[in-house]
Motif scaffolding. Structure first.
Motif, PDB file in Angstrom:
ATOM      1  N   VAL A  97       0.862  -1.113   0.124  1.00 48.14           N
ATOM      2  CA  VAL A  97      -0.103   0.085   0.079  1.00 48.14           C
ATOM      3  C   VAL A  97       0.759   1.281  -0.092  1.00 48.14           C
ATOM      4  CG1 VAL A  97      -1.499   1.375   1.219  1.00 48.14           C
ATOM      5  CG2 VAL A  97      -1.933  -1.036   1.333  1.00 48.14           C
ATOM      6  N   LEU A  98       0.737   2.273  -0.904  1.00 43.86           N
ATOM      7  CA  LEU A  98       1.322   3.399  -1.247  1.00 43.86           C
ATOM      8  C   LEU A  98       0.524   4.470  -0.790  1.00 43.86           C
ATOM      9  CD1 LEU A  98       2.794   2.698  -4.614  1.00 43.86           C
ATOM     10  CD2 LEU A  98       3.935   1.829  -2.484  1.00 43.86           C
ATOM     11  N   CYS A  99       1.085   5.288  -0.114  1.00 38.71           N
ATOM     12  CA  CYS A  99       0.322   6.762   0.429  1.00 38.71           C
ATOM     13  C   CYS A  99       1.526   7.689   0.385  1.00 38.71           C
ATOM     14  CB  CYS A  99      -0.383   6.449   1.819  1.00 38.71           C
ATOM     15  SG  CYS A  99      -1.180   7.920   2.276  1.00 38.71           S
ATOM     16  N   HIS A 100       1.509   8.305  -0.674  1.00 38.96           N
ATOM     17  CA  HIS A 100       2.637   9.267  -1.027  1.00 38.96           C
ATOM     18  C   HIS A 100       2.238  10.684  -0.950  1.00 38.96           C
ATOM     19  CE1 HIS A 100       5.400   5.748  -2.687  1.00 38.96           C
ATOM     20  NE2 HIS A 100       5.042   5.478  -1.355  1.00 38.96           N
ATOM     21  N   ASN A 101       2.730  11.637   0.086  1.00 37.16           N
ATOM     22  CA  ASN A 101       2.552  12.835   0.175  1.00 37.16           C
ATOM     23  C   ASN A 101       0.941  13.278  -0.076  1.00 37.16           C
ATOM     24  OD1 ASN A 101       5.052  13.576   0.062  1.00 37.16           O
ATOM     25  ND2 ASN A 101       5.189  13.735  -2.223  1.00 37.16           N
ATOM     26  N   VAL A 102       0.200  12.551   0.941  1.00 40.00           N
ATOM     27  CA  VAL A 102      -1.427  12.568   0.896  1.00 40.00           C
ATOM     28  C   VAL A 102      -1.828  12.920   2.197  1.00 40.00           C
ATOM     29  CG1 VAL A 102      -3.333  11.214   1.078  1.00 40.00           C
ATOM     30  CG2 VAL A 102      -1.563  10.955  -0.813  1.00 40.00           C
ATOM     31  N   VAL A 129       5.251   8.422   2.092  1.00 45.44           N
ATOM     32  CA  VAL A 129       6.083   9.609   1.868  1.00 45.44           C
ATOM     33  C   VAL A 129       5.261  10.802   2.549  1.00 45.44           C
ATOM     34  CG1 VAL A 129       7.127  11.212   0.247  1.00 45.44           C
ATOM     35  CG2 VAL A 129       7.067   8.747  -0.214  1.00 45.44           C
ATOM     36  N   LYS A 130       6.260  11.375   3.282  1.00 49.32           N
ATOM     37  CA  LYS A 130       5.844  12.694   3.918  1.00 49.32           C
ATOM     38  C   LYS A 130       6.740  13.835   3.792  1.00 49.32           C
ATOM     39  CE  LYS A 130       6.293  12.858   8.566  1.00 49.32           C
ATOM     40  NZ  LYS A 130       7.225  13.794   8.569  1.00 49.32           N
ATOM     41  N   HIS A 131       5.957  15.015   3.828  1.00 47.49           N
ATOM     42  CA  HIS A 131       6.837  16.250   3.784  1.00 47.49           C
ATOM     43  C   HIS A 131       7.663  16.112   5.277  1.00 47.49           C
ATOM     44  CE1 HIS A 131       4.508  17.368   0.556  1.00 47.49           C
ATOM     45  NE2 HIS A 131       5.071  18.321   0.297  1.00 47.49           N
ATOM     46  N   ASN A 132       8.955  16.729   5.328  1.00 44.21           N
ATOM     47  CA  ASN A 132       9.777  16.970   6.383  1.00 44.21           C
ATOM     48  C   ASN A 132      10.118  18.376   6.833  1.00 44.21           C
ATOM     49  OD1 ASN A 132      11.623  15.979   8.437  1.00 44.21           O
ATOM     50  ND2 ASN A 132      13.322  16.428   7.112  1.00 44.21           N
ATOM     51  N   LEU A 133       9.653  18.820   7.950  1.00 47.90           N
ATOM     52  CA  LEU A 133       9.520  20.228   8.286  1.00 47.90           C
ATOM     53  C   LEU A 133      10.858  20.705   8.106  1.00 47.90           C
ATOM     54  CD1 LEU A 133       8.408  22.718   9.535  1.00 47.90           C
ATOM     55  CD2 LEU A 133       8.712  21.735  11.924  1.00 47.90           C
ATOM     56  N   LEU A 134      12.088  20.098   8.446  1.00 40.62           N
ATOM     57  CA  LEU A 134      13.363  20.986   8.493  1.00 40.62           C
ATOM     58  C   LEU A 134      13.766  20.930   7.134  1.00 40.62           C
ATOM     59  CD1 LEU A 134      15.320  19.359  11.490  1.00 40.62           C
ATOM     60  CD2 LEU A 134      14.051  21.310  11.350  1.00 40.62           C
ATOM     61  N   SER A 167      -0.313  20.534   6.356  1.00 40.13           N
ATOM     62  CA  SER A 167      -0.155  20.326   7.713  1.00 40.13           C
ATOM     63  C   SER A 167       1.210  19.367   7.752  1.00 40.13           C
ATOM     64  CB  SER A 167      -0.996  19.736   8.689  1.00 40.13           C
ATOM     65  OG  SER A 167      -0.649  19.706   9.772  1.00 40.13           O
ATOM     66  N   VAL A 168       2.535  19.604   8.322  1.00 40.76           N
ATOM     67  CA  VAL A 168       3.518  18.777   7.974  1.00 40.76           C
ATOM     68  C   VAL A 168       3.576  18.108   9.521  1.00 40.76           C
ATOM     69  CG1 VAL A 168       6.027  18.781   7.993  1.00 40.76           C
ATOM     70  CG2 VAL A 168       4.691  20.083   6.627  1.00 40.76           C
ATOM     71  N   PHE A 230      13.911  16.841   2.393  1.00 46.10           N
ATOM     72  CA  PHE A 230      12.747  17.528   2.015  1.00 46.10           C
ATOM     73  C   PHE A 230      11.427  16.608   2.214  1.00 46.10           C
ATOM     74  CE2 PHE A 230       9.391  19.852  -0.753  1.00 46.10           C
ATOM     75  CZ  PHE A 230       9.786  21.331  -0.138  1.00 46.10           C
ATOM     76  N   PHE A 231      11.684  15.428   1.870  1.00 43.75           N
ATOM     77  CA  PHE A 231      10.784  14.273   2.028  1.00 43.75           C
ATOM     78  C   PHE A 231      11.227  13.305   2.708  1.00 43.75           C
ATOM     79  CE2 PHE A 231       9.599  16.173  -2.042  1.00 43.75           C
ATOM     80  CZ  PHE A 231       8.446  16.605  -2.010  1.00 43.75           C
ATOM     81  N   ILE A 232      10.496  12.311   3.424  1.00 41.93           N
ATOM     82  CA  ILE A 232      10.823  11.032   4.146  1.00 41.93           C
ATOM     83  C   ILE A 232      10.068   9.974   3.691  1.00 41.93           C
ATOM     84  CG2 ILE A 232      10.939  10.111   6.387  1.00 41.93           C
ATOM     85  CD1 ILE A 232      13.182  12.242   6.354  1.00 41.93           C
ATOM     86  N   ILE A 233      10.375   8.867   3.333  1.00 43.97           N
ATOM     87  CA  ILE A 233       9.514   7.692   3.090  1.00 43.97           C
ATOM     88  C   ILE A 233      10.061   6.573   4.082  1.00 43.97           C
ATOM     89  CG2 ILE A 233      11.559   6.952   1.685  1.00 43.97           C
ATOM     90  CD1 ILE A 233       9.243   5.581  -0.107  1.00 43.97           C
TER      91      ILE A 233
END
Length: 233
Positions: A97-102, A129-134, A167-168, A230-233
């Motif tokens: 299951v992939l849920c990338h930048n959602v 995959v998610k945005h990374n605040l730093l 919202s990160v 920029f992103f974390i997987i």
């Protein structure tokens, strides 16, 4: 802020293609065994289309403007619903299951994660995959030359985007929310370096692309560099 079509054009550029190539490298899904894959929030279906070459893929994307611009070289099933589709899927149905930048854009993040955890097999893979605040702070301060936005991100950890309010959330929050006896097995950084330069001309050269790809792969597992990706997987 740009439009959906601008974003579609961007992913065809070298820095857009590298994002996906890094994901494929890090997921490392074998082509030898055909598996059942769900791409939830598939966007332009680029990832779904890629894996559909060798696997059975369901792409879930309710945004009509995005799926009208989708990649469709290979055969996959497009579902134009959202969470309602998940609720109709049997338990333990998908191998991957992939849920990338959602999840940055949904209000009921915990409920969506619960459904995603329910439909993936116990021995399966849930890739987020998610945005990374730093990383976003680095991008705003260095690439965009906008320290004010960088400060706002540090203070508010949310921002407007073409997809609505983004919202990160932290890695810790994600781990705490995971259910169904799931655990975090691996994490990688994406776009640690290649998004920090505005010299787009050099990015169209093969020498830059191959060297940068090797650097991104090398540093993607190093904790010091993951913190500013920029992103974390």
């Amino acid at each position: 802020m740009g439009t959906i079509r601008d974003y579609r054009n961007m992913v065809e550029q070298p820095w857009g293609k590298m994002f996906y190539e890094l994901i494929y490298e890090q997921l490392n899904i074998s082509e030898e065994k055909r598996v059942r894959i769900l791409d939830f929030g598939a966007g332009f279906c680029i990832t779904a289309n890629y894996y559909a070459k060798n696997h059975e893929v369901v792409a879930v994307e309710p945004n009509e403007e995005m799926y009208n611009l989708r990649a469709e070289d290979n055969e996959y099933t497009l579902i134009t619903q959202g969470v309602d589709y998940l609720k109709a899927v049997p338990d333990n149905y998908f191998d991957v299951v992939l849920c990338h930048n959602v999840l940055e854009y949904v209000e009921n993040r915990e409920a969506v994660l619960d459904q995603l955890g329910r439909v993936v097999k116990p021995e399966g893979i849930l890739s987020i995959v998610k945005h990374n605040l730093l990383g976003r702070v680095m991008g705003s301060a260095v690439l965009a030359d906008d320290p004010n936005v960088a400060l706002e991100l540090l203070n508010n950890i949310s921002e407007d985007s073409m997809f609505g309010n983004r919202s990160v959330y932290s890695n810790e929050l994600l781990i705490e929310t995971l259910s169904h006896d799931m655990k975090l097995s691996d994490s990688y950084g994406i776009r640690t370096f290649f998004g920090l330069s505005s010299n787009n001309e050099i990015k169209h050269t093969n020498e830059w692309y191959q060297s940068m790809l090797a650097l991104e792969i090398k540093t993607s597992t190093m904790e010091e560099f993951k913190k500013i990706a920029f992103f974390i997987i």
